[in-house]
Design an enzyme around this catalytic site. Structure first.
Site, PDB file in Angstrom:
ATOM      1  N   LYS A  52       0.834  -1.210   0.000  1.00  0.00           N
ATOM      2  CA  LYS A  52       0.000   0.000   0.000  1.00  0.00           C
ATOM      3  C   LYS A  52       0.863   1.253   0.000  1.00  0.00           C
ATOM      4  CE  LYS A  52      -3.845  -2.414   2.167  1.00  0.00           C
ATOM      5  NZ  LYS A  52      -4.753  -2.622   3.304  1.00  0.00           N
ATOM      6  N   GLN A  96      -4.761  -1.691   9.671  1.00  0.00           N
ATOM      7  CA  GLN A  96      -4.678  -3.007   9.041  1.00  0.00           C
ATOM      8  C   GLN A  96      -5.189  -4.086   9.995  1.00  0.00           C
ATOM      9  OE1 GLN A  96      -3.807  -3.317   5.857  1.00  0.00           O
ATOM     10  NE2 GLN A  96      -3.778  -5.539   5.719  1.00  0.00           N
ATOM     11  N   ASP A 119     -11.244   2.474   4.016  1.00  0.00           N
ATOM     12  CA  ASP A 119     -11.481   1.032   3.965  1.00  0.00           C
ATOM     13  C   ASP A 119     -12.963   0.723   3.776  1.00  0.00           C
ATOM     14  OD1 ASP A 119      -9.339  -0.725   4.072  1.00  0.00           O
ATOM     15  OD2 ASP A 119      -9.052  -0.510   6.234  1.00  0.00           O
TER      16      ASP A 119
HETATM   17  N1  L34 Z   1      -7.939  -2.692   7.379  1.00  0.00           N
HETATM   18  N2  L34 Z   1      -7.249  -4.812   6.760  1.00  0.00           N
HETATM   19  C1  L34 Z   1      -7.710  -3.600   6.411  1.00  0.00           C
HETATM   20  N3  L34 Z   1      -7.966  -3.258   5.125  1.00  0.00           N
HETATM   21  C2  L34 Z   1      -7.750  -4.152   4.126  1.00  0.00           C
HETATM   22  O1  L34 Z   1      -8.057  -3.838   2.865  1.00  0.00           O
HETATM   23  C3  L34 Z   1      -7.220  -5.404   4.438  1.00  0.00           C
HETATM   24  N4  L34 Z   1      -6.894  -6.335   3.472  1.00  0.00           N
HETATM   25  C4  L34 Z   1      -7.127  -7.751   3.743  1.00  0.00           C
HETATM   26  C5  L34 Z   1      -6.469  -8.065   5.101  1.00  0.00           C
HETATM   27  N5  L34 Z   1      -6.631  -7.004   6.095  1.00  0.00           N
HETATM   28  C6  L34 Z   1      -7.015  -5.735   5.784  1.00  0.00           C
HETATM   29  C7  L34 Z   1      -5.836  -6.197   2.634  1.00  0.00           C
HETATM   30  O2  L34 Z   1      -5.212  -5.159   2.515  1.00  0.00           O
HETATM   31  C8  L34 Z   1      -6.415  -8.406   2.570  1.00  0.00           C
HETATM   32  N6  L34 Z   1      -5.585  -7.363   1.998  1.00  0.00           N
HETATM   33  C9  L34 Z   1      -4.623  -7.561   0.965  1.00  0.00           C
HETATM   34  C10 L34 Z   1      -3.846  -6.529   0.447  1.00  0.00           C
HETATM   35  C11 L34 Z   1      -2.882  -6.749  -0.534  1.00  0.00           C
HETATM   36  C12 L34 Z   1      -2.688  -8.006  -1.036  1.00  0.00           C
HETATM   37  C13 L34 Z   1      -3.466  -9.043  -0.544  1.00  0.00           C
HETATM   38  C14 L34 Z   1      -4.418  -8.817   0.441  1.00  0.00           C
HETATM   39  C15 L34 Z   1      -1.626  -8.233  -2.049  1.00  0.00           C
HETATM   40  O3  L34 Z   1      -0.891  -7.336  -2.371  1.00  0.00           O
HETATM   41  N7  L34 Z   1      -1.503  -9.466  -2.578  1.00  0.00           N
HETATM   42  C16 L34 Z   1      -0.490  -9.846  -3.565  1.00  0.00           C
HETATM   43  C17 L34 Z   1       0.580 -10.766  -3.016  1.00  0.00           C
HETATM   44  C18 L34 Z   1       0.963 -10.569  -1.604  1.00  0.00           C
HETATM   45  C19 L34 Z   1       2.034 -11.527  -1.108  1.00  0.00           C
HETATM   46  O4  L34 Z   1       3.048 -11.672  -1.813  1.00  0.00           O
HETATM   47  O5  L34 Z   1       1.838 -12.126  -0.024  1.00  0.00           O
HETATM   48  C20 L34 Z   1      -1.190 -10.637  -4.675  1.00  0.00           C
HETATM   49  O6  L34 Z   1      -0.652 -10.667  -5.782  1.00  0.00           O
HETATM   50  O7  L34 Z   1      -2.228 -11.250  -4.401  1.00  0.00           O
END
Ligand code: L34
Length: 293
Positions: A52, A96, A119
Protein backbone atom coordinates in the site's frame (compact mmCIF):
# COMPACT_ATOMS: atom_id res chain seq x y z
CA UNK A 1 -7.38 -20.19 -20.78
CA UNK A 2 -8.30 -16.61 -20.02
CA UNK A 3 -7.09 -14.92 -16.92
CA UNK A 4 -8.21 -11.68 -15.35
CA UNK A 5 -4.85 -10.04 -14.83
CA UNK A 6 -5.21 -8.08 -11.60
CA UNK A 7 -1.62 -7.02 -11.61
CA UNK A 8 -1.83 -5.52 -15.08
CA UNK A 9 -5.20 -3.88 -14.45
CA UNK A 10 -3.95 -2.40 -11.19
CA UNK A 11 -1.01 -0.90 -13.06
CA UNK A 12 -3.34 0.64 -15.62
CA UNK A 13 -5.51 2.16 -12.90
CA UNK A 14 -2.45 3.41 -11.00
CA UNK A 15 -1.32 5.20 -14.16
CA UNK A 16 -4.72 6.86 -14.40
CA UNK A 17 -4.50 7.94 -10.76
CA UNK A 18 -0.95 9.24 -11.27
CA UNK A 19 -2.22 11.39 -14.17
CA UNK A 20 -4.90 12.86 -11.92
CA UNK A 21 -2.41 13.59 -9.19
CA UNK A 22 -0.24 15.42 -11.73
CA UNK A 23 -3.21 17.56 -12.72
CA UNK A 24 -4.07 18.24 -9.08
CA UNK A 25 -0.49 19.33 -8.45
CA UNK A 26 -0.35 21.50 -11.56
CA UNK A 27 -3.51 23.27 -10.42
CA UNK A 28 -2.11 23.87 -6.94
CA UNK A 29 -4.55 21.42 -5.37
CA UNK A 30 -4.00 19.25 -2.35
CA UNK A 31 -1.97 16.07 -2.80
CA UNK A 32 -3.86 12.98 -1.57
CA UNK A 33 -2.48 11.64 1.70
CA UNK A 34 -3.09 8.10 3.00
CA UNK A 35 -2.04 6.94 6.45
CA UNK A 36 -1.81 3.30 7.52
CA UNK A 37 -1.57 1.90 11.03
CA UNK A 38 0.11 -1.47 11.36
CA UNK A 39 0.03 -3.17 14.76
CA UNK A 40 2.27 -6.14 15.52
CA UNK A 41 4.31 -8.25 13.16
CA UNK A 42 1.91 -10.50 11.24
CA UNK A 43 4.04 -11.38 8.18
CA UNK A 44 1.17 -11.17 5.68
CA UNK A 45 -0.02 -7.82 7.05
CA UNK A 46 3.49 -6.43 6.69
CA UNK A 47 3.55 -7.39 3.01
CA UNK A 48 0.09 -5.91 2.36
CA UNK A 49 0.85 -2.63 4.10
CA UNK A 50 4.20 -2.38 2.34
CA UNK A 51 2.39 -2.79 -0.99
CA UNK A 52 0.00 0.00 0.00
CA UNK A 53 2.76 2.44 0.95
CA UNK A 54 4.76 1.59 -2.20
CA UNK A 55 1.70 2.13 -4.36
CA UNK A 56 1.20 5.58 -2.83
CA UNK A 57 4.72 6.48 -3.93
CA UNK A 58 4.05 5.15 -7.43
CA UNK A 59 1.05 7.43 -7.96
CA UNK A 60 2.48 10.48 -6.21
CA UNK A 61 0.39 10.33 -3.01
CA UNK A 62 1.74 11.33 0.38
CA UNK A 63 1.77 8.40 2.78
CA UNK A 64 2.36 7.91 6.48
CA UNK A 65 3.04 4.53 8.04
CA UNK A 66 2.50 4.23 11.78
CA UNK A 67 3.95 1.00 13.16
CA UNK A 68 3.19 -0.11 16.68
CA UNK A 69 4.23 -3.07 18.75
CA UNK A 70 1.84 -5.88 19.72
CA UNK A 71 1.93 -4.53 23.25
CA UNK A 72 0.05 -1.32 22.36
CA UNK A 73 -3.09 -0.88 24.46
CA UNK A 74 -6.52 -0.38 22.97
CA UNK A 75 -6.60 3.08 24.52
CA UNK A 76 -3.32 4.06 22.89
CA UNK A 77 -4.53 2.86 19.51
CA UNK A 78 -7.79 4.79 19.90
CA UNK A 79 -5.70 7.90 20.65
CA UNK A 80 -3.75 7.47 17.42
CA UNK A 81 -7.04 7.14 15.54
CA UNK A 82 -8.29 10.34 17.15
CA UNK A 83 -5.16 12.17 16.03
CA UNK A 84 -5.57 10.91 12.47
CA UNK A 85 -9.25 11.92 12.52
CA UNK A 86 -8.16 15.45 13.42
CA UNK A 87 -5.09 15.70 11.17
CA UNK A 88 -6.25 17.97 8.36
CA UNK A 89 -3.56 16.83 5.97
CA UNK A 90 -4.61 13.16 6.14
CA UNK A 91 -7.40 12.44 3.63
CA UNK A 92 -7.91 8.87 4.66
CA UNK A 93 -6.43 6.16 6.84
CA UNK A 94 -6.69 2.48 7.57
CA UNK A 95 -5.94 0.25 10.53
CA UNK A 96 -4.68 -3.01 9.04
CA UNK A 97 -6.55 -6.10 10.26
CA UNK A 98 -6.26 -8.48 12.02
CA UNK A 99 -5.43 -6.76 15.32
CA UNK A 100 -3.99 -8.48 18.42
CA UNK A 101 -6.61 -10.31 20.48
CA UNK A 102 -6.66 -7.77 23.33
CA UNK A 103 -7.88 -5.04 20.98
CA UNK A 104 -11.55 -4.86 20.05
CA UNK A 105 -11.75 -4.49 16.25
CA UNK A 106 -15.33 -3.27 16.43
CA UNK A 107 -14.35 -0.39 18.73
CA UNK A 108 -11.49 0.53 16.44
CA UNK A 109 -13.70 0.50 13.34
CA UNK A 110 -16.29 2.70 15.06
CA UNK A 111 -13.62 5.20 16.17
CA UNK A 112 -12.59 6.05 12.60
CA UNK A 113 -14.26 9.16 11.20
CA UNK A 114 -16.47 7.87 8.32
CA UNK A 115 -15.17 10.72 6.16
CA UNK A 116 -11.65 9.28 6.44
CA UNK A 117 -12.66 5.60 6.45
CA UNK A 118 -11.16 4.73 3.05
CA UNK A 119 -11.48 1.03 3.96
CA UNK A 120 -15.25 1.49 3.96
CA UNK A 121 -15.57 -0.64 7.12
CA UNK A 122 -17.46 1.86 9.30
CA UNK A 123 -21.18 1.01 9.58
CA UNK A 124 -22.00 4.45 8.18
CA UNK A 125 -20.15 3.67 4.95
CA UNK A 126 -21.36 0.08 4.91
CA UNK A 127 -24.96 1.27 5.28
CA UNK A 128 -24.52 3.90 2.59
CA UNK A 129 -23.09 1.24 0.29
CA UNK A 130 -26.02 -1.09 0.97
CA UNK A 131 -28.48 1.68 0.10
CA UNK A 132 -26.64 2.75 -3.05
CA UNK A 133 -25.63 6.12 -1.61
CA UNK A 134 -22.20 7.70 -2.24
CA UNK A 135 -19.73 5.80 -0.06
CA UNK A 136 -16.27 4.32 0.17
CA UNK A 137 -16.58 0.73 -1.01
CA UNK A 138 -14.45 -1.77 0.93
CA UNK A 139 -11.24 -2.24 -1.05
CA UNK A 140 -11.45 -5.93 -1.96
CA UNK A 141 -15.09 -5.86 -3.17
CA UNK A 142 -14.37 -2.58 -4.96
CA UNK A 143 -11.41 -4.24 -6.69
CA UNK A 144 -13.59 -7.16 -7.79
CA UNK A 145 -16.23 -4.77 -9.18
CA UNK A 146 -13.47 -2.98 -11.12
CA UNK A 147 -12.34 -6.29 -12.62
CA UNK A 148 -15.88 -7.22 -13.68
CA UNK A 149 -16.37 -3.76 -15.15
CA UNK A 150 -13.11 -3.40 -17.03
CA UNK A 151 -13.21 -6.93 -18.44
CA UNK A 152 -16.78 -6.27 -19.61
CA UNK A 153 -18.10 -9.30 -17.77
CA UNK A 154 -21.84 -9.67 -18.10
CA UNK A 155 -23.26 -9.64 -14.58
CA UNK A 156 -26.88 -8.56 -15.05
CA UNK A 157 -29.31 -11.44 -14.56
CA UNK A 158 -26.48 -13.90 -13.93
CA UNK A 159 -26.30 -16.44 -11.13
CA UNK A 160 -23.57 -15.42 -8.71
CA UNK A 161 -22.44 -17.59 -5.84
CA UNK A 162 -20.38 -15.97 -3.09
CA UNK A 163 -18.52 -18.30 -0.75
CA UNK A 164 -17.89 -16.74 2.67
CA UNK A 165 -19.74 -14.08 4.63
CA UNK A 166 -17.00 -11.95 6.18
CA UNK A 167 -17.60 -8.27 6.88
CA UNK A 168 -14.79 -7.26 4.55
CA UNK A 169 -15.45 -9.46 1.50
CA UNK A 170 -18.32 -11.97 1.35
CA UNK A 171 -21.13 -9.86 2.78
CA UNK A 172 -20.31 -6.59 0.97
CA UNK A 173 -19.62 -8.24 -2.43
CA UNK A 174 -22.96 -10.08 -2.21
CA UNK A 175 -24.68 -6.72 -1.70
CA UNK A 176 -22.78 -5.01 -4.52
CA UNK A 177 -23.50 -7.77 -7.04
CA UNK A 178 -27.21 -7.65 -6.30
CA UNK A 179 -27.54 -3.85 -6.31
CA UNK A 180 -29.49 -2.15 -9.06
CA UNK A 181 -26.36 -0.83 -10.77
CA UNK A 182 -23.70 -1.75 -13.27
CA UNK A 183 -21.97 -4.05 -12.61
CA UNK A 184 -24.78 -5.55 -10.57
CA UNK A 185 -28.33 -6.78 -11.06
CA UNK A 186 -27.20 -10.35 -10.46
CA UNK A 187 -29.04 -13.07 -8.58
CA UNK A 188 -26.80 -13.75 -5.60
CA UNK A 189 -26.53 -16.78 -3.36
CA UNK A 190 -24.33 -16.36 -0.29
CA UNK A 191 -22.93 -19.68 0.93
CA UNK A 192 -21.17 -20.15 4.29
CA UNK A 193 -20.07 -22.76 6.80
CA UNK A 194 -23.65 -23.79 7.58
CA UNK A 195 -24.76 -24.09 3.96
CA UNK A 196 -25.86 -27.58 3.00
CA UNK A 197 -24.44 -28.96 -0.23
CA UNK A 198 -22.38 -26.04 -1.47
CA UNK A 199 -21.46 -27.77 -4.79
CA UNK A 200 -25.15 -27.86 -5.71
CA UNK A 201 -25.10 -24.05 -5.72
CA UNK A 202 -21.68 -23.48 -7.28
CA UNK A 203 -22.44 -25.82 -10.20
CA UNK A 204 -25.24 -23.48 -11.26
CA UNK A 205 -23.13 -20.35 -10.94
CA UNK A 206 -22.15 -18.15 -13.87
CA UNK A 207 -19.87 -16.24 -11.50
CA UNK A 208 -18.22 -17.63 -8.36
CA UNK A 209 -16.54 -15.41 -5.78
CA UNK A 210 -14.48 -17.54 -3.40
CA UNK A 211 -13.61 -15.83 -0.12
CA UNK A 212 -13.42 -18.57 2.48
CA UNK A 213 -9.75 -18.65 3.36
CA UNK A 214 -9.15 -22.35 2.67
CA UNK A 215 -6.67 -23.44 0.04
CA UNK A 216 -8.13 -25.42 -2.87
CA UNK A 217 -11.68 -25.37 -1.46
CA UNK A 218 -13.25 -24.94 -4.90
CA UNK A 219 -12.55 -28.03 -6.99
CA UNK A 220 -13.21 -28.66 -10.69
CA UNK A 221 -16.35 -30.76 -10.06
CA UNK A 222 -17.93 -27.73 -8.36
CA UNK A 223 -17.60 -25.44 -11.37
CA UNK A 224 -19.77 -25.16 -14.47
CA UNK A 225 -18.07 -25.08 -17.88
CA UNK A 226 -17.62 -21.44 -18.95
CA UNK A 227 -17.94 -19.90 -15.48
CA UNK A 228 -16.12 -16.77 -14.30
CA UNK A 229 -14.19 -17.47 -11.10
CA UNK A 230 -12.92 -14.75 -8.77
CA UNK A 231 -10.47 -16.15 -6.22
CA UNK A 232 -10.09 -13.91 -3.18
CA UNK A 233 -8.14 -16.37 -1.02
CA UNK A 234 -4.49 -15.79 -0.23
CA UNK A 235 -3.35 -18.84 1.71
CA UNK A 236 0.22 -19.61 2.63
CA UNK A 237 0.88 -23.27 1.88
CA UNK A 238 4.04 -24.96 3.10
CA UNK A 239 6.39 -25.66 0.23
CA UNK A 240 9.95 -26.76 0.96
CA UNK A 241 10.97 -26.21 -2.66
CA UNK A 242 10.49 -22.44 -2.26
CA UNK A 243 13.05 -20.11 -0.78
CA UNK A 244 10.57 -18.67 1.74
CA UNK A 245 9.31 -22.16 2.66
CA UNK A 246 5.78 -21.48 1.43
CA UNK A 247 3.83 -20.60 -1.69
CA UNK A 248 0.61 -18.65 -2.10
CA UNK A 249 -2.56 -20.54 -2.99
CA UNK A 250 -6.06 -19.22 -3.55
CA UNK A 251 -9.31 -20.76 -2.38
CA UNK A 252 -9.62 -22.34 -5.82
CA UNK A 253 -7.82 -25.44 -7.10
CA UNK A 254 -6.49 -23.32 -9.94
CA UNK A 255 -4.73 -26.01 -11.93
CA UNK A 256 -7.89 -28.09 -12.39
CA UNK A 257 -10.52 -25.35 -12.32
CA UNK A 258 -8.89 -22.88 -14.74
CA UNK A 259 -9.32 -25.06 -17.88
CA UNK A 260 -13.11 -25.03 -17.33
CA UNK A 261 -13.38 -21.27 -16.88
CA UNK A 262 -14.23 -18.49 -19.26
CA UNK A 263 -12.18 -16.24 -17.00
CA UNK A 264 -10.35 -16.76 -13.73
CA UNK A 265 -8.23 -14.62 -11.40
CA UNK A 266 -4.81 -16.00 -10.45
CA UNK A 267 -3.24 -15.92 -6.97
CA UNK A 268 -0.99 -14.00 -6.62
CA UNK A 269 -1.58 -11.28 -9.19
CA UNK A 270 -5.38 -11.29 -9.11
CA UNK A 271 -7.61 -9.70 -6.49
CA UNK A 272 -4.72 -8.75 -4.14
CA UNK A 273 -3.21 -5.96 -6.26
CA UNK A 274 -6.72 -4.67 -7.02
CA UNK A 275 -7.39 -4.33 -3.28
CA UNK A 276 -4.42 -2.01 -3.01
CA UNK A 277 -5.46 0.06 -6.05
CA UNK A 278 -9.01 0.43 -4.75
CA UNK A 279 -7.68 1.91 -1.54
CA UNK A 280 -5.86 4.52 -3.62
CA UNK A 281 -9.08 5.26 -5.52
CA UNK A 282 -10.92 5.81 -2.24
CA UNK A 283 -8.17 8.09 -0.96
CA UNK A 284 -8.36 10.15 -4.14
CA UNK A 285 -12.14 10.35 -3.73
CA UNK A 286 -11.70 11.60 -0.18
CA UNK A 287 -9.16 14.22 -1.23
CA UNK A 288 -11.57 15.44 -3.91
CA UNK A 289 -14.47 15.32 -1.43
CA UNK A 290 -16.55 13.17 -3.74
CA UNK A 291 -18.29 11.20 -0.99
CA UNK A 292 -18.52 13.72 1.86
CA UNK A 293 -18.29 17.52 1.70
N1 L34 B 1 -7.94 -2.69 7.38
N2 L34 B 1 -7.25 -4.81 6.76
C1 L34 B 1 -7.71 -3.60 6.41
N3 L34 B 1 -7.97 -3.26 5.12
C2 L34 B 1 -7.75 -4.15 4.13
O1 L34 B 1 -8.06 -3.84 2.86
C3 L34 B 1 -7.22 -5.40 4.44
N4 L34 B 1 -6.89 -6.33 3.47
C4 L34 B 1 -7.13 -7.75 3.74
C5 L34 B 1 -6.47 -8.07 5.10
N5 L34 B 1 -6.63 -7.00 6.10
C6 L34 B 1 -7.02 -5.73 5.78
C7 L34 B 1 -5.84 -6.20 2.63
O2 L34 B 1 -5.21 -5.16 2.51
C8 L34 B 1 -6.41 -8.41 2.57
N6 L34 B 1 -5.59 -7.36 2.00
C9 L34 B 1 -4.62 -7.56 0.96
C10 L34 B 1 -3.85 -6.53 0.45
C11 L34 B 1 -2.88 -6.75 -0.53
C12 L34 B 1 -2.69 -8.01 -1.04
C13 L34 B 1 -3.47 -9.04 -0.54
C14 L34 B 1 -4.42 -8.82 0.44
C15 L34 B 1 -1.63 -8.23 -2.05
O3 L34 B 1 -0.89 -7.34 -2.37
N7 L34 B 1 -1.50 -9.47 -2.58
C16 L34 B 1 -0.49 -9.85 -3.56
C17 L34 B 1 0.58 -10.77 -3.02
C18 L34 B 1 0.96 -10.57 -1.60
C19 L34 B 1 2.03 -11.53 -1.11
O4 L34 B 1 3.05 -11.67 -1.81
O5 L34 B 1 1.84 -12.13 -0.02
C20 L34 B 1 -1.19 -10.64 -4.68
O6 L34 B 1 -0.65 -10.67 -5.78
O7 L34 B 1 -2.23 -11.25 -4.40
Amino acid sequence: MNIIDGKLLSQTIKQEIAEEVKTLKANGGKIPHLAAVLVGSDPASKVYVRNKVQSCEEVGFESTLIRKDDSITEEELLEIIQELNEDEDVDGFIVQLPLPKHINEEKVTLAIDPRKDVDGFHPTNFGRMAQGMPSYLPATPFGIMQMLDRYNIDVEGKNCVVLGRSNIVGTPISILLSRKASPGNATVVLCHSRTKNIPEYTRQADIIVAAIGRANFVTADMVKEGAVVIDVGINRVEDASRKRGYRLAGDVDYENVAPKCKLITPVPGGVGPMTVTSLLMNTLKSCKKEVYQ
